[in-house]
Design a protein around this motif. Structure first.
Motif, PDB file in Angstrom:
ATOM      1  N   GLU A  32      24.979 -56.416 -48.306  1.00  0.00           N
ATOM      2  CA  GLU A  32      24.987 -56.726 -49.735  1.00  0.00           C
ATOM      3  C   GLU A  32      25.531 -55.530 -50.493  1.00  0.00           C
ATOM      4  O   GLU A  32      25.446 -54.394 -50.023  1.00  0.00           O
ATOM      5  CB  GLU A  32      23.583 -57.072 -50.237  1.00  0.00           C
ATOM      6  N   PRO A  33      26.126 -55.769 -51.658  1.00  0.00           N
ATOM      7  CA  PRO A  33      26.658 -54.648 -52.435  1.00  0.00           C
ATOM      8  C   PRO A  33      25.523 -53.732 -52.911  1.00  0.00           C
ATOM      9  O   PRO A  33      24.439 -54.208 -53.252  1.00  0.00           O
ATOM     10  CB  PRO A  33      27.332 -55.332 -53.629  1.00  0.00           C
ATOM     11  N   VAL A  34      25.768 -52.451 -52.923  1.00  0.00           N
ATOM     12  CA  VAL A  34      24.772 -51.474 -53.387  1.00  0.00           C
ATOM     13  C   VAL A  34      25.371 -50.699 -54.562  1.00  0.00           C
ATOM     14  O   VAL A  34      26.468 -50.137 -54.448  1.00  0.00           O
ATOM     15  CB  VAL A  34      24.370 -50.500 -52.257  1.00  0.00           C
ATOM     16  N   TYR A  35      24.660 -50.684 -55.654  1.00  0.00           N
ATOM     17  CA  TYR A  35      25.138 -49.974 -56.837  1.00  0.00           C
ATOM     18  C   TYR A  35      24.283 -48.742 -57.055  1.00  0.00           C
ATOM     19  O   TYR A  35      23.053 -48.818 -57.142  1.00  0.00           O
ATOM     20  CB  TYR A  35      25.057 -50.890 -58.070  1.00  0.00           C
ATOM     21  N   THR A  36      24.960 -47.567 -57.145  1.00  0.00           N
ATOM     22  CA  THR A  36      24.253 -46.322 -57.419  1.00  0.00           C
ATOM     23  C   THR A  36      24.590 -45.898 -58.842  1.00  0.00           C
ATOM     24  O   THR A  36      25.734 -45.522 -59.136  1.00  0.00           O
ATOM     25  CB  THR A  36      24.694 -45.212 -56.441  1.00  0.00           C
ATOM     26  N   PRO A  37      23.632 -45.988 -59.758  1.00  0.00           N
ATOM     27  CA  PRO A  37      23.926 -45.680 -61.166  1.00  0.00           C
ATOM     28  C   PRO A  37      24.226 -44.191 -61.363  1.00  0.00           C
ATOM     29  O   PRO A  37      23.602 -43.327 -60.741  1.00  0.00           O
ATOM     30  CB  PRO A  37      22.639 -46.089 -61.894  1.00  0.00           C
ATOM     31  N   GLY A  38      25.209 -43.916 -62.204  1.00  0.00           N
ATOM     32  CA  GLY A  38      25.526 -42.541 -62.553  1.00  0.00           C
ATOM     33  C   GLY A  38      24.887 -42.164 -63.877  1.00  0.00           C
ATOM     34  O   GLY A  38      24.309 -43.001 -64.567  1.00  0.00           O
TER      35      GLY A  38
ATOM     36  N   GLU B  71      37.825 -52.373 -58.001  1.00  0.00           N
ATOM     37  CA  GLU B  71      38.214 -52.271 -56.590  1.00  0.00           C
ATOM     38  C   GLU B  71      37.306 -53.118 -55.713  1.00  0.00           C
ATOM     39  O   GLU B  71      37.763 -53.816 -54.796  1.00  0.00           O
ATOM     40  CB  GLU B  71      38.167 -50.801 -56.158  1.00  0.00           C
ATOM     41  N   PHE B  72      35.988 -53.072 -56.015  1.00  0.00           N
ATOM     42  CA  PHE B  72      35.030 -53.874 -55.232  1.00  0.00           C
ATOM     43  C   PHE B  72      35.314 -55.377 -55.379  1.00  0.00           C
ATOM     44  O   PHE B  72      35.353 -56.129 -54.400  1.00  0.00           O
ATOM     45  CB  PHE B  72      33.601 -53.569 -55.709  1.00  0.00           C
ATOM     46  N   GLU B  73      35.538 -55.831 -56.608  1.00  0.00           N
ATOM     47  CA  GLU B  73      35.790 -57.258 -56.837  1.00  0.00           C
ATOM     48  C   GLU B  73      37.068 -57.719 -56.156  1.00  0.00           C
ATOM     49  O   GLU B  73      37.126 -58.810 -55.591  1.00  0.00           O
ATOM     50  CB  GLU B  73      35.852 -57.536 -58.340  1.00  0.00           C
ATOM     51  N   SER B  74      38.114 -56.899 -56.212  1.00  0.00           N
ATOM     52  CA  SER B  74      39.382 -57.249 -55.580  1.00  0.00           C
ATOM     53  C   SER B  74      39.236 -57.353 -54.062  1.00  0.00           C
ATOM     54  O   SER B  74      39.697 -58.323 -53.436  1.00  0.00           O
ATOM     55  CB  SER B  74      40.440 -56.203 -55.945  1.00  0.00           C
ATOM     56  N   ASN B  75      38.578 -56.372 -53.480  1.00  0.00           N
ATOM     57  CA  ASN B  75      38.396 -56.376 -52.022  1.00  0.00           C
ATOM     58  C   ASN B  75      37.480 -57.517 -51.583  1.00  0.00           C
ATOM     59  O   ASN B  75      37.720 -58.154 -50.545  1.00  0.00           O
ATOM     60  CB  ASN B  75      37.809 -55.038 -51.563  1.00  0.00           C
ATOM     61  N   PHE B  76      36.427 -57.751 -52.377  1.00  0.00           N
ATOM     62  CA  PHE B  76      35.488 -58.827 -52.025  1.00  0.00           C
ATOM     63  C   PHE B  76      36.162 -60.202 -52.066  1.00  0.00           C
ATOM     64  O   PHE B  76      35.956 -61.046 -51.195  1.00  0.00           O
ATOM     65  CB  PHE B  76      34.296 -58.795 -52.986  1.00  0.00           C
ATOM     66  N   LYS B  77      37.005 -60.430 -53.098  1.00  0.00           N
ATOM     67  CA  LYS B  77      37.717 -61.704 -53.218  1.00  0.00           C
ATOM     68  C   LYS B  77      38.621 -61.947 -52.020  1.00  0.00           C
ATOM     69  O   LYS B  77      38.710 -63.076 -51.501  1.00  0.00           O
ATOM     70  CB  LYS B  77      38.529 -61.697 -54.514  1.00  0.00           C
ATOM     71  N   LEU B  78      39.286 -60.899 -51.554  1.00  0.00           N
ATOM     72  CA  LEU B  78      40.189 -61.023 -50.412  1.00  0.00           C
ATOM     73  C   LEU B  78      39.420 -61.231 -49.111  1.00  0.00           C
ATOM     74  O   LEU B  78      39.776 -62.083 -48.284  1.00  0.00           O
ATOM     75  CB  LEU B  78      41.068 -59.763 -50.333  1.00  0.00           C
ATOM     76  N   SER B  79      38.326 -60.504 -48.958  1.00  0.00           N
ATOM     77  CA  SER B  79      37.586 -60.555 -47.692  1.00  0.00           C
ATOM     78  C   SER B  79      36.806 -61.850 -47.505  1.00  0.00           C
ATOM     79  O   SER B  79      36.613 -62.302 -46.376  1.00  0.00           O
ATOM     80  CB  SER B  79      36.605 -59.364 -47.619  1.00  0.00           C
ATOM     81  N   LYS B  80      36.370 -62.472 -48.608  1.00  0.00           N
ATOM     82  CA  LYS B  80      35.517 -63.655 -48.480  1.00  0.00           C
ATOM     83  C   LYS B  80      36.300 -64.941 -48.200  1.00  0.00           C
ATOM     84  O   LYS B  80      35.705 -65.977 -47.882  1.00  0.00           O
ATOM     85  CB  LYS B  80      34.683 -63.853 -49.752  1.00  0.00           C
ATOM     86  N   GLU B  81      37.656 -64.921 -48.318  1.00  0.00           N
ATOM     87  CA  GLU B  81      38.453 -66.138 -48.160  1.00  0.00           C
ATOM     88  C   GLU B  81      38.242 -66.819 -46.807  1.00  0.00           C
ATOM     89  O   GLU B  81      38.037 -68.035 -46.745  1.00  0.00           O
ATOM     90  CB  GLU B  81      39.935 -65.841 -48.386  1.00  0.00           C
TER      91      GLU B  81
END
Length: 323
Positions: A13-19, A83-93
């Protein structure tokens, strides 16, 4: 079946580390208030043009520098997300394609199972309709409603007891309705025969959901009207027969009074009796008169008058016309 479970896919699952962005808004707000208070509207009115340009350049540069920094920070935050959204869209196809195939196969099997349930429900209805003497397709519109999984026993092609009871109640209600309908048809036909009326209009009214009571009332009205018409026709016939009989009797009486003797062999009248007070009838002599007529109603009035003359066997001759 091969176990294709992938633990990684199930756990990833995606992990978000807040800055953290450090900025002292309290001091920033205080500095802005100080600058605004030093340059009130009245003070601005007293400044020279060059001083106004100087102050504008100073404060605008400060705001521009802060805004540029904000944009830089925003880009740093947004770039990883983009970058995450672009990669996720491509990988989930490929996974989406697999899901679509599985969905289509699942739907195909579900539809096959549904059709099997529909066919089973149809056979149950047809069998029960045959036993009750009903049309086998009488409940065709009910098949889909009773083909739901909830109407069947778990993992069995067999209807639940309560579902069977519902179907039996439907069959019985329809059987009772048809028996009542047949009885009503028989009653209407019997009444029509008794009233000497055609049955078809009244049976058709029953088919169109007219209540039986209303139909019987109408039949009585129609019977009473027919009886009244028949009585009127018979009375008219009797009156006409009596009139003709009276004319015939008068004619016979007149003939008997006129004929005194008849040749028995030839039937020739030998002598006619003549009433004692009867005076000889003199032939009518034609009466002629010359007359001039003016028709103020025009030519149409003349034609009406001429027709009256002709109807009364009065001869006329046109000597002069339309003067």
């Amino acid at each position: 079946m091969k176990d294709v479970t992938n633990n990684f896919l199930e756990t990833i699952e995606p992990v978000y580390t807040p800055g953290t962005i450090n900025f002292d808004f309290d001091k920033f707000d205080a500095a802005i208030q100080a600058a605004v208070s030093e340059l009130s509207d009245e003070q601005l009115d007293n400044l020279e043009y060059n001083d106004i340009k100087k102050e504008f350049t100073r404060f605008n540069s400060l705001l521009t520098k802060l805004d540029d920094k904000r944009k830089g920070i925003s880009k740093v935050y947004k770039n990883p997300l983009n970058e995450f959204e672009s990669n996720f869209k491509l990988s989930k196809e490929p996974l989406k394609e697999l899901i679509d195939k599985l969905r289509a196969k699942r739907d195909e099997i579900d539809e096959h199972q549904r059709l099997l349930r529909v066919d089973h429900v149809r056979s149950v209805f047809e069998e029960k309709c045959e036993l009750a003497g009903l049309d086998k397709d009488a409940f065709k519109d009910k098949y889909d409603g009773y083909s739901l999984k909830g109407c069947f026993k778990d993992k069995k092609m067999e209807l639940k007891k309560e579902t069977i009871e519902e179907i039996d109640a439907l069959i019985l209600a329809e059987y009772d309705r048809l028996e009542e309908y047949k009885a009503n048809i028989a009653m209407i036909e019997e009444q029509a025969l008794d009233y000497e009326l055609p049955a078809e209009p009244y049976t058709r009214a029953l088919q169109n959901d007219t209540p039986l009571v209303e139909i019987l009332k109408q039949m009585k009205k129609d019977r009473d009207a027919a009886v009244e018409r028949k009585q009127q026709a018979e009375a008219k016939q009797k009156a006409e027969a009596a009139r003709l009989a009276e004319i015939e009797a008068m004619a016979k009486q007149s003939a008997n009074e006129d004929i005194k003797a008849v040749n028995a062999e030839t039937g020739e009248i030998i002598e006619k009796s003549k009433p004692a007070d009867e005076t000889p009838i003199k032939p009518v002599e034609p009466y002629k008169i010359d007359i001039s007529l003016t028709f103020h109603g025009g030519e149409k009035q003349w034609y009406q008058f001429a027709k009256m003359l002709e109807d009364n066997f009065i001869n006329y001759e046109i000597l002069e016309e339309n003067k």
